[in-house]
Design a protein around this motif. Structure first.
Motif, PDB file in Angstrom:
ATOM      1  N   VAL A 136       0.840  -9.738  -8.259  1.00 55.46           N
ATOM      2  CA  VAL A 136       0.840 -10.364  -6.936  1.00 55.46           C
ATOM      3  C   VAL A 136       2.016 -11.331  -6.934  1.00 55.46           C
ATOM      4  O   VAL A 136       2.115 -12.191  -7.804  1.00 55.46           O
ATOM      5  CB  VAL A 136      -0.465 -11.127  -6.650  1.00 55.46           C
ATOM      6  CG1 VAL A 136      -0.409 -11.796  -5.277  1.00 55.46           C
ATOM      7  CG2 VAL A 136      -1.667 -10.209  -6.765  1.00 55.46           C
TER       8      VAL A 136
ATOM      9  N   SER B   3      -8.629  -4.457  -0.530  1.00 58.98           N
ATOM     10  CA  SER B   3      -8.781  -3.384   0.450  1.00 58.98           C
ATOM     11  C   SER B   3      -7.607  -2.408   0.470  1.00 58.98           C
ATOM     12  O   SER B   3      -7.675  -1.376   1.135  1.00 58.98           O
ATOM     13  CB  SER B   3      -8.971  -3.976   1.851  1.00 58.98           C
ATOM     14  OG  SER B   3      -7.785  -4.621   2.280  1.00 58.98           O
ATOM     15  N   THR B   4      -6.556  -2.700  -0.277  1.00 60.39           N
ATOM     16  CA  THR B   4      -5.425  -1.775  -0.303  1.00 60.39           C
ATOM     17  C   THR B   4      -5.769  -0.557  -1.148  1.00 60.39           C
ATOM     18  O   THR B   4      -6.503  -0.645  -2.128  1.00 60.39           O
ATOM     19  CB  THR B   4      -4.155  -2.439  -0.879  1.00 60.39           C
ATOM     20  OG1 THR B   4      -4.416  -2.862  -2.212  1.00 60.39           O
ATOM     21  CG2 THR B   4      -3.717  -3.619  -0.033  1.00 60.39           C
ATOM     22  N   LYS B   5      -5.247   0.564  -0.756  1.00 59.68           N
ATOM     23  CA  LYS B   5      -5.522   1.812  -1.479  1.00 59.68           C
ATOM     24  C   LYS B   5      -4.811   1.848  -2.821  1.00 59.68           C
ATOM     25  O   LYS B   5      -5.313   2.374  -3.789  1.00 59.68           O
ATOM     26  CB  LYS B   5      -5.117   3.011  -0.631  1.00 59.68           C
ATOM     27  CG  LYS B   5      -5.998   3.181   0.575  1.00 59.68           C
ATOM     28  CD  LYS B   5      -5.599   4.355   1.398  1.00 59.68           C
ATOM     29  CE  LYS B   5      -6.510   4.417   2.610  1.00 59.68           C
ATOM     30  NZ  LYS B   5      -6.218   5.495   3.496  1.00 59.68           N
ATOM     31  N   LYS B   6      -3.618   1.311  -2.854  1.00 59.74           N
ATOM     32  CA  LYS B   6      -2.859   1.292  -4.099  1.00 59.74           C
ATOM     33  C   LYS B   6      -3.078  -0.056  -4.783  1.00 59.74           C
ATOM     34  O   LYS B   6      -2.656  -1.092  -4.293  1.00 59.74           O
ATOM     35  CB  LYS B   6      -1.373   1.506  -3.819  1.00 59.74           C
ATOM     36  CG  LYS B   6      -0.549   1.588  -5.069  1.00 59.74           C
ATOM     37  CD  LYS B   6       0.905   1.866  -4.765  1.00 59.74           C
ATOM     38  CE  LYS B   6       1.686   1.907  -6.058  1.00 59.74           C
ATOM     39  NZ  LYS B   6       3.090   2.070  -5.821  1.00 59.74           N
ATOM     40  N   ARG B   7      -3.747  -0.037  -5.901  1.00 63.34           N
ATOM     41  CA  ARG B   7      -4.033  -1.260  -6.646  1.00 63.34           C
ATOM     42  C   ARG B   7      -2.826  -1.623  -7.507  1.00 63.34           C
ATOM     43  O   ARG B   7      -2.136  -0.767  -8.028  1.00 63.34           O
ATOM     44  CB  ARG B   7      -5.255  -1.077  -7.548  1.00 63.34           C
ATOM     45  CG  ARG B   7      -6.524  -0.797  -6.795  1.00 63.34           C
ATOM     46  CD  ARG B   7      -7.020  -2.077  -6.134  1.00 63.34           C
ATOM     47  NE  ARG B   7      -8.075  -1.799  -5.186  1.00 63.34           N
ATOM     48  CZ  ARG B   7      -9.331  -2.122  -5.361  1.00 63.34           C
ATOM     49  NH1 ARG B   7      -9.713  -2.708  -6.464  1.00 63.34           N
ATOM     50  NH2 ARG B   7     -10.218  -1.860  -4.438  1.00 63.34           N
ATOM     51  N   SER B   8      -2.603  -2.910  -7.641  1.00 63.41           N
ATOM     52  CA  SER B   8      -1.503  -3.397  -8.458  1.00 63.41           C
ATOM     53  C   SER B   8      -1.990  -4.537  -9.332  1.00 63.41           C
ATOM     54  O   SER B   8      -2.920  -5.260  -8.963  1.00 63.41           O
ATOM     55  CB  SER B   8      -0.366  -3.889  -7.557  1.00 63.41           C
ATOM     56  OG  SER B   8       0.658  -4.460  -8.345  1.00 63.41           O
TER      57      SER B   8
ATOM     58  N   ASN C  74      -7.346 -12.344  -1.271  1.00 62.30           N
ATOM     59  CA  ASN C  74      -8.102 -11.512  -2.210  1.00 62.30           C
ATOM     60  C   ASN C  74      -8.742 -10.320  -1.495  1.00 62.30           C
ATOM     61  O   ASN C  74      -8.702  -9.193  -2.001  1.00 62.30           O
ATOM     62  CB  ASN C  74      -9.168 -12.346  -2.919  1.00 62.30           C
ATOM     63  CG  ASN C  74      -9.756 -11.612  -4.094  1.00 62.30           C
ATOM     64  OD1 ASN C  74      -9.041 -11.012  -4.883  1.00 62.30           O
ATOM     65  ND2 ASN C  74     -11.069 -11.645  -4.199  1.00 62.30           N
ATOM     66  N   THR C  75      -9.289 -10.536  -0.315  1.00 63.36           N
ATOM     67  CA  THR C  75      -9.870  -9.440   0.464  1.00 63.36           C
ATOM     68  C   THR C  75      -8.812  -8.396   0.792  1.00 63.36           C
ATOM     69  O   THR C  75      -9.046  -7.192   0.657  1.00 63.36           O
ATOM     70  CB  THR C  75     -10.507  -9.981   1.760  1.00 63.36           C
ATOM     71  OG1 THR C  75     -11.544 -10.886   1.402  1.00 63.36           O
ATOM     72  CG2 THR C  75     -11.079  -8.860   2.603  1.00 63.36           C
ATOM     73  N   ASN C  76      -7.645  -8.856   1.215  1.00 57.61           N
ATOM     74  CA  ASN C  76      -6.560  -7.929   1.538  1.00 57.61           C
ATOM     75  C   ASN C  76      -6.098  -7.151   0.309  1.00 57.61           C
ATOM     76  O   ASN C  76      -5.810  -5.955   0.397  1.00 57.61           O
ATOM     77  CB  ASN C  76      -5.382  -8.671   2.165  1.00 57.61           C
ATOM     78  CG  ASN C  76      -5.694  -9.170   3.556  1.00 57.61           C
ATOM     79  OD1 ASN C  76      -6.616  -8.696   4.207  1.00 57.61           O
ATOM     80  ND2 ASN C  76      -4.940 -10.152   4.013  1.00 57.61           N
ATOM     81  N   LEU C  77      -6.022  -7.831  -0.823  1.00 57.36           N
ATOM     82  CA  LEU C  77      -5.613  -7.151  -2.056  1.00 57.36           C
ATOM     83  C   LEU C  77      -6.631  -6.082  -2.462  1.00 57.36           C
ATOM     84  O   LEU C  77      -6.263  -4.993  -2.897  1.00 57.36           O
ATOM     85  CB  LEU C  77      -5.438  -8.156  -3.196  1.00 57.36           C
ATOM     86  CG  LEU C  77      -4.251  -9.089  -3.098  1.00 57.36           C
ATOM     87  CD1 LEU C  77      -4.321 -10.147  -4.190  1.00 57.36           C
ATOM     88  CD2 LEU C  77      -2.946  -8.313  -3.192  1.00 57.36           C
TER      89      LEU C  77
END
Length: 117
Positions: free
Chosen positions: A25, A17-22, A12-15
């Motif tokens: 998963v 922190s990504t610039k491109k949200r999706s 969840n933290t990695n998701l």
């Protein structure tokens, strides 16, 4: 169980922190799938509790593990939808009672004898 919780937090933290949200998963693996299924089920519940609509699409055509995990039943699933022309998408979506989580199971049990490649 602590390892599972920590894995979910890390994912969840990695998701986040990504610039491109999706809104999607995807988890894929070979070999022992039980730990991954546990993470997927727990993440789905976590997002559901955070008021996000969550859909698990089970593509393991050898068994319907998520139906057992959430203790729900379904006579049809993804394989049935793909093979038959007369099944509506809404027929294969199983809502989990009390959760903001739904499942599309892999398919009907009589087809489990075949391995899909």
């Amino acid at each position: 169980m602590n390892n599972i919780k920590e894995s979910i937090r890390q994912i969840n933290t990695n998701l986040m922190s990504t610039k491109k949200r999706s809104n999607v998963v995807a988890f894929m693996s070979i070999g022992n799938l039980q730990p991954q299924r546990t993470v997927v089920a727990n993440m789905a519940v976590m997002y559901g509790q955070a008021k996000k609509k969550t859909l698990i699409i089970d593509t393991d055509f050898s068994e319907n593990i998520f139906l057992d995990t959430f203790k729900v039943e379904s006579k049809v699933g993804l394989l049935d939808y793909l093979e038959k022309q007369n099944i509506d998408m809404q027929e294969i979506i199983v809502k989990i009672p009390g959760q903001n989580v739904s499942i599309i199971p892999s398919g009907s049990d009589e087809k489990k004898q075949y391995r899909i490649f």
